[in-house]
Structures are given as structure tokens and as C-alpha cells.
Design a protein around this motif. Sequence first.
Motif, PDB file in Angstrom:
ATOM      1  N   THR A 171      -5.840   1.119  10.633  1.00  0.00           N
ATOM      2  CA  THR A 171      -5.778   2.195  11.627  1.00  0.00           C
ATOM      3  C   THR A 171      -4.641   3.167  11.320  1.00  0.00           C
ATOM      4  OG1 THR A 171      -6.680   0.668  13.256  1.00  0.00           O
ATOM      5  CG2 THR A 171      -5.628   2.660  14.112  1.00  0.00           C
ATOM      6  N   ALA A 172      -3.493   2.627  10.954  1.00  0.00           N
ATOM      7  CA  ALA A 172      -2.348   3.490  10.643  1.00  0.00           C
ATOM      8  C   ALA A 172      -2.635   4.331   9.400  1.00  0.00           C
ATOM      9  CB  ALA A 172      -1.091   2.645  10.444  1.00  0.00           C
ATOM     10  N   ALA A 173      -3.212   3.709   8.391  1.00  0.00           N
ATOM     11  CA  ALA A 173      -3.511   4.444   7.150  1.00  0.00           C
ATOM     12  C   ALA A 173      -4.533   5.541   7.416  1.00  0.00           C
ATOM     13  CB  ALA A 173      -4.016   3.478   6.078  1.00  0.00           C
ATOM     14  N   ASN A 174      -5.566   5.214   8.198  1.00  0.00           N
ATOM     15  CA  ASN A 174      -6.587   6.217   8.506  1.00  0.00           C
ATOM     16  C   ASN A 174      -6.041   7.343   9.379  1.00  0.00           C
ATOM     17  OD1 ASN A 174      -8.587   5.114   6.939  1.00  0.00           O
ATOM     18  ND2 ASN A 174      -9.419   3.832   8.592  1.00  0.00           N
ATOM     19  N   ALA A 175      -4.929   7.061  10.060  1.00  0.00           N
ATOM     20  CA  ALA A 175      -4.294   8.117  10.857  1.00  0.00           C
ATOM     21  C   ALA A 175      -3.347   8.947   9.997  1.00  0.00           C
ATOM     22  CB  ALA A 175      -3.544   7.495  12.026  1.00  0.00           C
ATOM     23  N   GLY A 176      -3.294   8.645   8.703  1.00  0.00           N
ATOM     24  CA  GLY A 176      -2.491   9.461   7.805  1.00  0.00           C
ATOM     25  C   GLY A 176      -1.114   8.916   7.494  1.00  0.00           C
ATOM     26  N   ALA A 177      -0.809   7.733   7.991  1.00  0.00           N
ATOM     27  CA  ALA A 177       0.511   7.179   7.726  1.00  0.00           C
ATOM     28  C   ALA A 177       0.559   6.529   6.349  1.00  0.00           C
ATOM     29  CB  ALA A 177       0.858   6.146   8.806  1.00  0.00           C
ATOM     30  N   ASP A 178       1.752   6.543   5.788  1.00  0.00           N
ATOM     31  CA  ASP A 178       2.029   5.823   4.549  1.00  0.00           C
ATOM     32  C   ASP A 178       2.324   4.374   4.957  1.00  0.00           C
ATOM     33  OD1 ASP A 178       2.944   4.966   2.074  1.00  0.00           O
ATOM     34  OD2 ASP A 178       4.958   5.782   2.420  1.00  0.00           O
TER      35      ASP A 178
ATOM     36  N   GLU B 291      -8.548  -1.604   1.548  1.00  0.00           N
ATOM     37  CA  GLU B 291      -8.299  -1.316   0.126  1.00  0.00           C
ATOM     38  C   GLU B 291      -8.804   0.068  -0.288  1.00  0.00           C
ATOM     39  OE1 GLU B 291      -9.929  -4.861  -1.583  1.00  0.00           O
ATOM     40  OE2 GLU B 291      -7.980  -5.898  -1.587  1.00  0.00           O
ATOM     41  N   LYS B 292      -9.641   0.638   0.556  1.00  0.00           N
ATOM     42  CA  LYS B 292     -10.091   2.016   0.265  1.00  0.00           C
ATOM     43  C   LYS B 292      -9.069   3.056   0.720  1.00  0.00           C
ATOM     44  CE  LYS B 292     -14.908   0.699   0.828  1.00  0.00           C
ATOM     45  NZ  LYS B 292     -15.772   0.425   1.986  1.00  0.00           N
ATOM     46  N   THR B 293      -8.064   2.622   1.441  1.00  0.00           N
ATOM     47  CA  THR B 293      -7.050   3.572   1.919  1.00  0.00           C
ATOM     48  C   THR B 293      -5.875   3.600   0.937  1.00  0.00           C
ATOM     49  OG1 THR B 293      -5.698   2.006   3.159  1.00  0.00           O
ATOM     50  CG2 THR B 293      -7.650   2.883   4.282  1.00  0.00           C
ATOM     51  N   SER B 294      -4.863   4.380   1.303  1.00  0.00           N
ATOM     52  CA  SER B 294      -3.670   4.482   0.456  1.00  0.00           C
ATOM     53  C   SER B 294      -2.678   3.358   0.712  1.00  0.00           C
ATOM     54  CB  SER B 294      -2.987   5.822   0.727  1.00  0.00           C
ATOM     55  OG  SER B 294      -2.584   5.863   2.101  1.00  0.00           O
ATOM     56  N   ALA B 295      -3.002   2.449   1.635  1.00  0.00           N
ATOM     57  CA  ALA B 295      -2.031   1.406   1.993  1.00  0.00           C
ATOM     58  C   ALA B 295      -1.698   0.528   0.794  1.00  0.00           C
ATOM     59  CB  ALA B 295      -2.592   0.550   3.131  1.00  0.00           C
ATOM     60  N   ARG B 296      -0.415   0.204   0.659  1.00  0.00           N
ATOM     61  CA  ARG B 296       0.029  -0.715  -0.394  1.00  0.00           C
ATOM     62  C   ARG B 296       0.194  -2.112   0.198  1.00  0.00           C
ATOM     63  NH1 ARG B 296       5.430   2.070  -1.078  1.00  0.00           N
ATOM     64  NH2 ARG B 296       4.802   2.993   0.906  1.00  0.00           N
ATOM     65  N   ILE B 297      -0.193  -3.113  -0.551  1.00  0.00           N
ATOM     66  CA  ILE B 297      -0.087  -4.492  -0.060  1.00  0.00           C
ATOM     67  C   ILE B 297       0.780  -5.305  -1.012  1.00  0.00           C
ATOM     68  CG2 ILE B 297      -1.346  -6.553   0.666  1.00  0.00           C
ATOM     69  CD1 ILE B 297      -3.862  -4.814   0.942  1.00  0.00           C
ATOM     70  N   HIS B 298       1.814  -5.932  -0.484  1.00  0.00           N
ATOM     71  CA  HIS B 298       2.605  -6.894  -1.265  1.00  0.00           C
ATOM     72  C   HIS B 298       2.228  -8.297  -0.811  1.00  0.00           C
ATOM     73  CE1 HIS B 298       5.469  -4.296  -3.374  1.00  0.00           C
ATOM     74  NE2 HIS B 298       5.445  -3.522  -2.293  1.00  0.00           N
TER      75      HIS B 298
END
Lengths: 498, 498
Positions: free
Chosen positions: A39-46, A191-198
Motif C-alpha cells: 500500500t505504501a509503495a503504491n502510494a508512491g513512497a520509497d 515485487e512489482k513495486t519499487s519496494a526493497r526487501i532485506h
Amino acid sequence: MSEFSPVKALKSSQVQQWHHEADVVVVGLGGAGVSAALTAANAGADVLVLEIAAAGGGTTALSGGLVYMGGDGGTPVQQACGYGDDSKEEMYNYIMACTGENADEAKVRCYVDNSLDHFKWLTENGVEFKPTFFETKAPQPLTDDGLMFTGNEMAYPFNEKCKPIARGHSPKVEGEAGGAFIMEKLIASLEKTSARIHYSARALSMITNDEGEVAGVVARIDGNAQNIRARKGVVLCAGGFIMNPAMVKKHAPKLSKANLPLGNPGDDGTGIMLGVSVGGAAINMHEGFVTLPYYPPETLIKGIIVNAQGQRFINEDCYHGRTGSYAMEQDKGRVYIICDEETFGYPDEFLGITLLDGAETLEELEKVIDVPEGSLVNTIGLYNKYAEQGIDPVFHKHKKFLKPLKPPYAAFDASLKAAGQGGALYPCFTLGGLDTLPTGEVVREDRTVIKGLYAAGRNTAGLPRTGAGYASGLSIADATFFGRQAGASAAAAEEVTL
Amino acid sequence: MSEFSPVKALKSSQVQQWHHEADVVVVGLGGAGVSAALTAANAGADVLVLEIAAAGGGTTALSGGLVYMGGDGGTPVQQACGYGDDSKEEMYNYIMACTGENADEAKVRCYVDNSLDHFKWLTENGVEFKPTFFETKAPQPLTDDGLMFTGNEMAYPFNEKCKPIARGHSPKVEGEAGGAFIMEKLIASLEKTSARIHYSARALSMITNDEGEVAGVVARIDGNAQNIRARKGVVLCAGGFIMNPAMVKKHAPKLSKANLPLGNPGDDGTGIMLGVSVGGAAINMHEGFVTLPYYPPETLIKGIIVNAQGQRFINEDCYHGRTGSYAMEQDKGRVYIICDEETFGYPDEFLGITLLDGAETLEELEKVIDVPEGSLVNTIGLYNKYAEQGIDPVFHKHKKFLKPLKPPYAAFDASLKAAGQGGALYPCFTLGGLDTLPTGEVVREDRTVIKGLYAAGRNTAGLPRTGAGYASGLSIADATFFGRQAGASAAAAEEVTL
């Protein structure tokens, strides 16, 4: 890493170097975390996600995957199954009846108002539900049917207060893989968004600015403590604490008696402690889901359950979580399932419910389960007298499950015994955590908001609040919906200054 | 005073002026506070006490004044009454049996080891106990007798695990004035020391140094917020939270049902919030003492108590707090006391237990209390059959209280009803608070010590931990003993730097 502790926050003024930065840092990639991050990524957040395990999924992925949804004319699945008359008010009343005096009315209201939209969101992210109904009373369908009753809807005393409406949505997958299916779909979306996962990243302590606002988190990544700046907020979605026996003993001592913790190793309470370290209030910490899933076979519900007094103590057709909550409180944990030839069936072997013996008479049966002479004669005598008439004025079991018990009888031992003494398995998990607003903002004891801190899922005290009134599906509904709320709030927040 | 909050600490760097200074600052002058202040002052510390009311006493002064003491050959009062065979092990086992899985073993052990010394300390400070025994089963003696059973010592299941030994010490004063007597004596002792007492002084927030250690407290004195420097420590003795309905609903929701809060207006949770604001863990917050003191008259114990199912649910001779805990969990709060001509007696009118009606037959009696036909026939039939033999294999009531019930019968309604619906009164108070070590030091979730912070009494989770296993006298024992411990620890501490 001994210099860091989840119970003591680090000050940003002591941070020498920021190893990573993001708008929103999500701790945990279970049902709550993935919904928050997406939700955060789709709202444009890094967005940056920290997951302690080597892969996402959390406890949601271990579950059967039921999601409690409905209200306001029903979901398409409810409509297809004849429950298109569902309404917000009915749904609200039912969840409130389940959670009793522990309820968070604002959260219940918020979820009910947005539940149909949540169904849409899940399906848009690939979580499909087949529009077919599963009839049998069971903890979950082992078919791919999409809807079922998931709790006490048909049972006393809930059926006195609310119209029974099915709201348990089971993903379109067979067997017990529903939770894994949900997580697979949602992580694929993320995984289709810009979110990075550690992955393999453990949160160690919060970082706060001089005002006590949350500015980031310290995490161990690749073996090193790294300082992660969260410009807009940290969202704690790190699960409950059922895997931390010391914390269970301290905060939910009654759950120490239950003997099968349900969760993943990450449910160690770290997320709750992190929130508390910056002033978050932890509430409902004593409560948990404890169950005795003695059915299927459904036929056993036509038997009766008695305690050491040879007395019934619950309507046997209620949800297995309610039965478990009551069972564990019986004197010395002694609980027996009594059935006859017609109602006989073996519960799942795995659960440690053992067949004691058969008996030709009630007097013999009293000896088999070691209860006072005359007690079962009374209990079964009265039960049978009313069952003949299709009523149960004593405990109000539904007439569908009423029939007089006739010799020969059989008795199963479902007692909760001390560790190492055998007995039945009582699976359990915690229902306490951080107090949050419906927005996902974490609050202090006085319900003021801690700037920069959000939480969802079992890291919080959410929709489900009691074991005695639990319904399957409430936890995943709570985690995914309020995960979305927290993610949206964090993405929309103003920056926390250093 | 809106700029101060018990949930947010002030930093010492923001303090412009210290209005008062002391080695040890004690918040609250009830049983815990007076014991802490007295001990610290006698150890040579410069002590300042902040009491919110216009006079000292706290909730201890409102109580009957029983103090649970014993062990190791007995107190002189126990010896005089034939309980000189008391031992540390027996006393430890009994308190552990009372507190169950919620117990703090280290505190129980510490108290048991020092209980005889505590008796000595109380008597040296003027709290006298007459070496005579009070035989009747009652919440407290209304005579000046010095010793009685104060809980479940004689009752199942405690009598299975522990030898029944009387440890309830009642101060040498008639009526219900025991608590006031204790406080009068201890405050008189305190007034002989150099300790300064500020009345009408409300603690507003903690003051911490840059390390998060406790350096003082902000209090409103004479209408003004004043900064008080505590060089060695602050001791929180500000009571429980039963007078704060929002906090009760949040942390101890089940107590919301109980309808007679026992405490003084200062039991509003401020002390607990202050401790939490600097990282203290709050535990056992969900638990409370809830009682149904339906005896005296003792004769009613020979009756039976049944629920909406017409079933007994407890041995009627157990402690009234245990009865209350079980009673409030019965279906719809419905609880009835059944007696006959021989066992009839009116409970204290104040409690709202109402006589419903008499009945010549069990069938009539079932109608009087509206339970299923046949249920009381069973329950009383079985009870009588065994009572004839002087045994109660079902609920294990002591034979002293067993006699068959014969017509005519009478029924009292002791149901717990919703607010405004009448019903019996269920007095209650909270049993949760800050987690402390036996030294009185307040600890964080990971049990590390918060430097400069101490607590005792209902501000903490102390010796008593459950309503179902409560014994009269445990709270004052806990408050006064661990008050002393906290005062001694604070007085001996090194200075907290600014």
C-alpha cells in the motif's frame, strides 16, 4: 549485538552513519507487513522491508488462510452463496459479540465499513475466492470452496444476538495451503513495486529523535548492525509473542498451560517490545486463542463434553476455539468427550485425544472417566430427556446436533495435562500487542499518537481479542486490512525530523 | 497543567529550576509509601513524600487491615494460637498455590524468608496484634482477635496441596478499623523521622537524565508544577487503577463487569503510567480481585450456589474472592444461593443479594430461579445423597459445611447484572502494575533495572496475582514489606547524575 535491545531506543544524535534510507520502513513480511509495504509503495513512497526469515510469509503463510469479510450486501462470494443479505450492522454486532468487553469499537467499525473494499483489494492482488459454499462444520474447508461459517455464528449465545451469516472466505486452493497462497500472491504484487526487501534482517532497536519521535530502526543485516533512516515512519508488523515462553509466562500466564504454540519463530515479541520502547501501550496482552479442535468428525458434536464433575460446561456445537478456552479452565484440566455408537468417530490422531474405553452403562462410563457415581447418570439423563424433544435448555446446543445418547457409550480423554504428562494438544497464539488507532498509528497509554510509528497484525491488539469469541479469519482480515491502513498512513505522513 | 503527562517524561536538561531536593522521593502515603519513607529515613536518607490527598492513609486505611504473615515456627500470635508449626516451606507452597502460573517466585520466596521479621517491624512501629484466634469463617474479624484463616486454606483444591495454617493477622482494634489503625501507627512513626511530607501534591511526570535514568519528578504542589530532584531515587507507591474506568476497560476489561470499585480516588493508575513512561514493564494488568462476600452468615455456606444451568460450579466453602471470580464468569452472570430452613440467613443487606422466594419442592425451586426443569432435581439430589455420607466428591466442600438440603427451600439472587439492572454488588480492585525485583527496583521488559526508580504496593504487580487465589492480608503484607524493601534500596543507592 548486545549493545542493542528492543526495550531501549537509540537516539538519532548517537547515530554516526545511516546505512539505508527510505520513506517507510516495514518490519516483517507476513500478512500485515506485505499489505503495509504494498500500500505504501503504491502510494508512491520509497519502501524498505526488513524480514527476519530468509523468505516472506510469516505466520499468515502457515495458516489455513481464512479471511473474515462481509457486510453491506455481501461480497460476490457471499452473494453467490445466499448471504447477499449481509449488512454492516449485522457484521458489526457479530464481531462485537465475539470480542465482548475487550473490543476496540473504532477498529471494528472501520473494518466493517471497508470490508467489501478489502475483498476487492485482495482479489485485485490475485487472491481469488471461489463462489461456492462449504457446508460441514470444520476448522477450515479442505476443498477449494470459498465460503463457510468460521466461528460461533450458529451457536449459543451468539445466535441469540446476531443473525447467523457466513463470512469466512477461503482462498481458491485445496487443503491447508490457503495462507501460503495469500502470501504468494501478495508478495508477487509487492515485487512489482519499487519496494526493497532485506531478508534475514532482524530489527534490534528503534531510533528516536530528541522529541521521542521515531526516526528509524537499527537492524542486523548480513551480520552487521545497520542504521536505517525512516523518513516518514516505521511500520511494525513483526508478529505476536507466542514463541517467547518468558514473555508468555509474564504477560499471558494462562497460555503457558496450552501446549502447542502456533506461529513462526519470529513471533518472539520483539516487535511489541520495540513499540513499547518508544512509549507505545501494549494491551490485551493476557489474551490468546486456545483451541481444542476435536471435530471433525462432525458426528462427535452430537456427543457431549464433560469435566471432572461429570457436568457439561459448554454447548458442544460452538467454535472449537471457544470450547478450548472453556476446557482449559476446567478443574485440573479434566475434559472428556462422550459419544455412543451412532456418534462415534476418531478425532485427528495428531491432537492427542485418546480413546479411553467403551461402556455398556452410565455407571460403567462414570468409572471409565473417573467421575462421581451418579454424576453422568444425571447429566446424560437430563441431556437425553431434552434431546428426545429436540431441545437443550441447559446449554442451548443447536437441534441439528441433538440426539439421545444410547448404550454402548465411549469416552475420549481430551484433558489438558502438565508438560510431559501426555494429554491432548491445545494449539494457541497470542492476541495482545500494541494499541493502535484504526489508521495504524501506535498510541501511548493516554492514546496520544507516537509520531513516526505504525503497526499492524499480531504486533498489535487488533480485531480478535478473546479466545472464547474467536472466529477463524479474523486474524488475517485484521492483519491485511490494518496493514494497508498503516502503510497508507505512513506513506502520507510528513517527514520526521532528525 | 496540560503540558505535563504521566505518560511522557521530562528531560532534566529542560528543567530550569529545582524547587525541592531530596535523596529519596516517595510518591504516595498509603501502606507502601509510609513503609518506604520510614525505612529510607531510618537508613539516614533525606526523604520527601508526595501525597495526593489532604492526609495520608491511602487504600490501606480503608481496608480491614489484615496482614498475611507467618512461616518458620510462626509469629508469636501464631504460636499462641497453636500454629507454631508453621514453616517457610508450607507458607511458600500456599502463596504459590494461590498465585498459580502468575506467581513471581522470587518475591514469594523473599517475603516468606522475611515474614517473621516483618511482623517484628510492624509491632515495633506500634501495630499490635492480640494473640487470640477468631474461629468464624468471615471476611475479617469484627472483634480485636489477632489471627484467622484469611483465604482458601481449608478449601479444595488448596487443602490438597498445603497444610491449612492460619496466617491472617488482624490488628488489635475492633470493627473494620484495622487498616486505619495500621496507617495511624506507621504515619506516627514516620513523623518522628526527618522525612518531609507534602500533602495535596500530585505527581505529574517523571524527570530523566540523558541516560533515561530517573532523576526526579514533577509534581503539582499548592497549585503549581514544581520540579523535585531525587538524588537517589523515586519510589512510586501511588496505588492501583481501579478508579480509572478507561484504564480498567483497556487493561482489565473483565473487571469492567464488577460494579463496586474498592479503593481511594488516587487509585487512578497515574503511578503505573509514570513508571511505564520511563520504560517500566507493566504486568498482570488484566487481573483483579473480584468478590462475592455472601457470608456471613456462615450458615449459608451449608447451602449451595448454582448457575443458569442449575449446576454447582464451586465448593461453596472457598474464600469469597474465589467464589466471586468464578461467579462473574457464569453464563449471563446468573448465580443463585440455595438454602433451606436450617441454613437460611440474610447476607449483608448492603450487597444487593436479594431473596427471591421460598419453595416447597425442587420443581417449584427450579421455577423460582428459572432453570431447566430437572436440573435442580439432579444437582440437589446428588448433593444430598453425598451430604448424607458427609462427603462431596463433586466439588469437595469440607464436611463441616455439608448437610442435606430439605424442603422448604429458599433462593437468593446473587447475579452480576449489567449497570442499572440491579443485581448483587461485586467489589473489586486491580492486581496489576509495574514489574519490580524483590528489592523494589522497577525493571524493563527484559528485566534490566531502571536506575533511580523503585515501586511498591498496588503500583506494582506484587504478591497477590489472581482473584481466584486471593487471600485477605496479602495486599497489605505486600505493600508494607516491599515498601520497606524499596525504601531501603533507594536509600542505599548511588546518586543519579543529572
